[in-house]
Design an enzyme around this catalytic site. Structure first.
Site, PDB file in Angstrom:
ATOM      1  N   LYS A 157     -13.073  -0.727   6.170  1.00 37.86           N
ATOM      2  CA  LYS A 157     -13.465  -1.530   4.680  1.00 37.86           C
ATOM      3  C   LYS A 157     -14.589  -2.351   4.307  1.00 37.86           C
ATOM      4  O   LYS A 157     -15.321  -2.793   4.237  1.00 37.86           O
ATOM      5  CB  LYS A 157     -12.136  -2.389   4.300  1.00 37.86           C
ATOM      6  CG  LYS A 157     -10.370  -1.585   4.368  1.00 37.86           C
ATOM      7  CD  LYS A 157     -10.586  -0.203   3.056  1.00 37.86           C
ATOM      8  CE  LYS A 157      -9.461   0.209   3.025  1.00 37.86           C
ATOM      9  NZ  LYS A 157      -9.735   1.563   2.494  1.00 37.86           N
ATOM     10  N   TYR A 167       0.939  -0.929   0.319  1.00 38.06           N
ATOM     11  CA  TYR A 167      -0.162   0.223  -0.186  1.00 38.06           C
ATOM     12  C   TYR A 167       0.528   1.207   0.441  1.00 38.06           C
ATOM     13  O   TYR A 167       1.315   1.367   1.330  1.00 38.06           O
ATOM     14  CB  TYR A 167      -1.093  -0.154   1.026  1.00 38.06           C
ATOM     15  CG  TYR A 167      -1.928   1.275   1.682  1.00 38.06           C
ATOM     16  CD1 TYR A 167      -2.280   2.031   0.675  1.00 38.06           C
ATOM     17  CD2 TYR A 167      -1.264   1.441   2.721  1.00 38.06           C
ATOM     18  CE1 TYR A 167      -3.228   3.263   1.075  1.00 38.06           C
ATOM     19  CE2 TYR A 167      -2.111   2.899   3.536  1.00 38.06           C
ATOM     20  CZ  TYR A 167      -2.650   3.567   1.861  1.00 38.06           C
ATOM     21  OH  TYR A 167      -3.792   4.835   2.418  1.00 38.06           O
ATOM     22  N   ASP A 208      -1.940  -5.916   8.988  1.00 37.16           N
ATOM     23  CA  ASP A 208      -2.500  -4.903   9.290  1.00 37.16           C
ATOM     24  C   ASP A 208      -4.294  -5.679   8.552  1.00 37.16           C
ATOM     25  O   ASP A 208      -3.899  -6.544   6.628  1.00 37.16           O
ATOM     26  CB  ASP A 208      -2.253  -4.296   7.995  1.00 37.16           C
ATOM     27  CG  ASP A 208      -3.016  -2.975   8.277  1.00 37.16           C
ATOM     28  OD1 ASP A 208      -4.478  -3.754   8.166  1.00 37.16           O
ATOM     29  OD2 ASP A 208      -2.950  -2.109   7.677  1.00 37.16           O
ATOM     30  N   ILE A 210      -7.252  -4.978   8.177  1.00 40.33           N
ATOM     31  CA  ILE A 210      -8.314  -4.233   7.877  1.00 40.33           C
ATOM     32  C   ILE A 210      -9.440  -4.955   6.315  1.00 40.33           C
ATOM     33  O   ILE A 210     -11.015  -4.093   6.093  1.00 40.33           O
ATOM     34  CB  ILE A 210      -7.862  -3.270   7.086  1.00 40.33           C
ATOM     35  CG1 ILE A 210      -6.884  -2.119   6.543  1.00 40.33           C
ATOM     36  CG2 ILE A 210      -6.896  -2.658   8.922  1.00 40.33           C
ATOM     37  CD1 ILE A 210      -7.228  -1.261   5.404  1.00 40.33           C
TER      38      ILE A 210
END
Length: 468
Positions: free
Chosen positions: A272, A145, A230, A232
């Site tokens: 998300k 990202y 992570d 999410i």
């Protein structure tokens, strides 16, 4: 004398990345079906707008929560007053139960080990402050990202060392790639404090395999490092293989009493899975009491409002709603991803096989003028300015291979997505026609040159006897 700090005047925020520059171009000329039908369609923003109707329906049927009431009585004053940084117990309880539900209740979470933050951005930065000193490093698998260059580095001074992953195995993490990254850090005199992964991956849209998670846990055990997962996008997994959280692997390995138990940390958010990035709800989960204590104190700089916590505590506590929402949202994501993949296939463009998230990792190598990142940027600029689509080039995600792009599909209507696909299809067709015309011109040019050469050769041959 300088009036501003180095931090204020430095250019290390990452805002000059093509990832963010594409947003700027979109904002100058945003697509609107009625007001600006020839504008740029935003396909560089990973937002989930597919299930807003489910959330709006719940709000309409739960007026007390939406109106900040309890048993018909207003609690506005209570929520408007100061709340400490530990968060509302009811919300923390509902959040950890929702996290467990997404993971099929294969793991559970203790609400006393969760820290609330203003989104995942704040959660990741807070963990950097807790786990590393300025000048120390974390390893991240590529592609990753683009915002991590800002979130992890800008204010903390922490460095990122890439784990170079390749398309030949679907960009999976391998032992040699991990070792190469570790060696690269040593060459740069960087002390590696840990590894950070996104699972499911942003930008790949794939879940990390159990084999990869075992590999990562073995590495941090051997090196005495941290692992940040992570997660999410954990609720967006719409196809097999299913999502496996690192906490599930730890539990299966019976690591509760080992040192590694305290060195694995999970980041979560409702941006998300519920499509609520504007609510700014993130969380850190850690088994290390010192990390939880320090992160809780740091969360003072980015709290989640009491009003938001109260509303979402009620929503997430409604188990009938959450069960239906998770299932229906995943079904809609699957349908939308299929629409994009099949549409791109008709345009002669393939995607990495994915099973999660709000985007596809799209292969446009065959459209490059050369196998270089300069050619990738040239193609990206054409797509933004001529095709009027903002997509994210792979180079902004630190991909090692030119020609890959992240394309989002869940932040627009189905009609807008179909229009975007048609625009890209027309662009590819025009490129093919231009290439064919160019090849035909080259072919004709070669043919003329050959004819001239043959005629000249014939003329010289006829003259040879006289010249002798």
């Amino acid at each position: 004398m300088k009036l501003l700090s180095r931090k204020a005047t430095c250019n290390t925020h990452g805002q000059d990345s093509s990832y963010f520059l594409g947003w700027q171009e979109y904002e100058k000329n945003p697509y609107d079906e009625i007001k600006n039908p020839t504008g740029i369609i935003q396909m560089g923003l990973a937002e989930n707008q597919l299930s807003f109707d489910l959330l709006e329906s719940w709000l309409a049927n739960n007026q007390d929560a939406a109106g900040f009431k309890k048993d018909g009585q207003s609690i506005f004053r209570e929520l408007a007053l100061f709340q400490d940084y530990h968060g509302l117990p009811a919300f923390k309880k509902a959040l950890v139960e929702f996290m467990a539900e997404i993971r099929g209740n294969k793991v559970t979470f203790d609400q006393n080990k969760i820290v609330l933050t203003a989104g995942a951005t704040s959660a990741n930065e807070t963990l950097m402050f807790c786990l590393a000193e300025p000048g120390e490093a974390f390893l991240l698998p590529t592609p990753y990202y683009p915002g991590f260059d800002r979130d992890l580095k800008w204010r903390t001074g922490v460095e990122i060392v890439p784990i170079q992953c390749k398309s030949s195995n679907g960009f999976q993490i391998t032992a040699p790639a991990l070792e190469d990254a570790f060696q690269e850090a040593q060459k740069r005199n960087l002390r590696v404090k840990g590894v950070l992964v996104t699972n499911p991956s942003n930008p790949l849209g794939t879940t990390i395999t159990r084999r990869e998670l075992n590999l990562l846990l073995s590495l941090i055990t051997e090196k005495g490092m941290h692992l940040i997962s992570d997660e999410i996008y954990s609720g967006t997994v719409f196809n097999s293989p299913g999502f496996v959280s690192v906490m599930e692997v730890l539990k299966d390995m019976k690591c509760e009493s080992s040192q590694v138990w305290n060195r694995v940390h999970v980041v979560y958010s409702l941006s998300k899975d519920l499509g609520l990035p504007g609510f700014r709800v993130g969380a850190i989960y850690s088994n290390d009491d010192m990390v939880v204590s320090a992160a809780t104190k740091m969360s003072s700089f980015g709290l989640v409002s009491s009003q938001t916590q109260y509303l979402l505590a009620a929503l997430l506590s409604d188990k009938k709603f959450t069960r239906n929402y998770i299932s229906e949202n995943q079904k809609r994501l699957k349908q939308r991803q299929k629409l994009l993949v099949q549409g791109l296939q008709k345009a002669g463009i393939s995607c990495l096989k994915s099973n999660a998230s709000l985007f596809c990792w799209v292969n446009m190598k065959h459209l490059l003028s050369s196998n270089t990142f300069d050619a990738e940027m040239e193609l990206w600029k054409k797509i933004v300015h001529q095709v009027k689509l903002n997509i994210s080039p792979g180079s902004s995600c630190h991909c090692t291979e030119p020609g890959w792009f992240r394309v989002c599909f869940a932040n627009m209507s189905e009609e807008t997505l179909n229009l975007a696909i048609q625009r890209l299809k027309s662009f590819v067709e025009s490129m093919n026609i231009n290439n064919q015309s160019h090849h035909q011109l080259l072919k004709n040019s070669r043919r003329k040159s050959l004819t001239k050469w043959v005629l000249r050769l014939s003329f010289d041959h006829d003259r040879e006897p006289e010249e002798r």
